[in-house]
Design an enzyme around this catalytic site. Structure first.
Site: not given
Ligand SMILES: [Zn+2]
Length: 203
Positions: A118-119, A122
């Protein structure tokens, strides 16, 4: 744990096993090195001045294409956070994750390694699937259905934006559901990550 984490990360970005219906990305991650630091203030790091100090002191590389990942017992009940791509290199660039979110860690339903997936999303310019709620351009990706707020656990069939097409994207890596529930990137997200790489991170 780090090697298991690398395997989870690469599997996710390759649309490998257990990523039902995910789109494969062109990204592959190679573990270059592991460093350890012994510093009580850094161990409980939260976003802010201590974070900046820790990152500047320990980061490796001065290229926007080098991914630095810090693991610690981060505070504020966070699982992690990341920097988005920017035009100019910054010593802040990279990802911080809760150490126990790595595979086999003590973070329970968040200990299967998808916090890093997830990170890194980003880090490659993806927003949350619930960005902007039900209206507007949302996460700036056309093929992720709109979502009013983050979803947690794994609420099958949730539809928080009933006037918009599609159910909530609870299986998307960029929602807040538990690791066993998140296993998809969409083709639109892959295109956005690839564009961000070309525009901002490829040297
Ligand atoms: Zn996030």
């Amino acid at each position: 744990m780090v090697n298991a984490q690398m395997a989870v990360l690469n599997n996710a970005y390759a649309a490998g096993s257990d990523t039902q219906g995910s789109a494969a990305t062109p990204f592959k991650y190679t573990l270059a090195d592991i460093d350890f630091s012994y510093n009580d203030a850094w161990y409980g790091v939260v976003p802010g001045p201590v974070e900046k100090e820790m990152k500047a002191a320990t980061r490796v590389g001065t290229s926007k294409s080098t991914l630095n990942v810090w693991t610690a017992n981060i505070g504020d009940d966070l699982l992690g956070w990341a920097t988005f791509p920017t035009k100019r290199f910054s010593t802040d660039d990279g990802v911080v994750i809760l150490d126990e979110s790595m595979p086999g860690g003590a973070a329970g339903k968040y200990a299967f390694g998808d916090t890093l997936t997830h990170e890194v999303g980003h880090w490659l310019a993806l927003y949350h699937t619930f960005q902007g709620g039900c209206s507007g351009k949302g996460d700036s990706v056309a093929d992720t259905p709109a979502e009013a707020t983050p979803q947690f656990d794994c609420p099958e069939g949730a539809d928080s934006c009933p006037k918009s097409s599609g159910l909530d994207p609870i299986h998307n890596f960029m929602d807040y559901t538990q690791d066993s529930c998140m296993y998809q990137f969409t083709p639109g997200q892959v295109a956005r990550m690839s564009d961000a790489w070309t525009q901002y991170r490829a040297s």
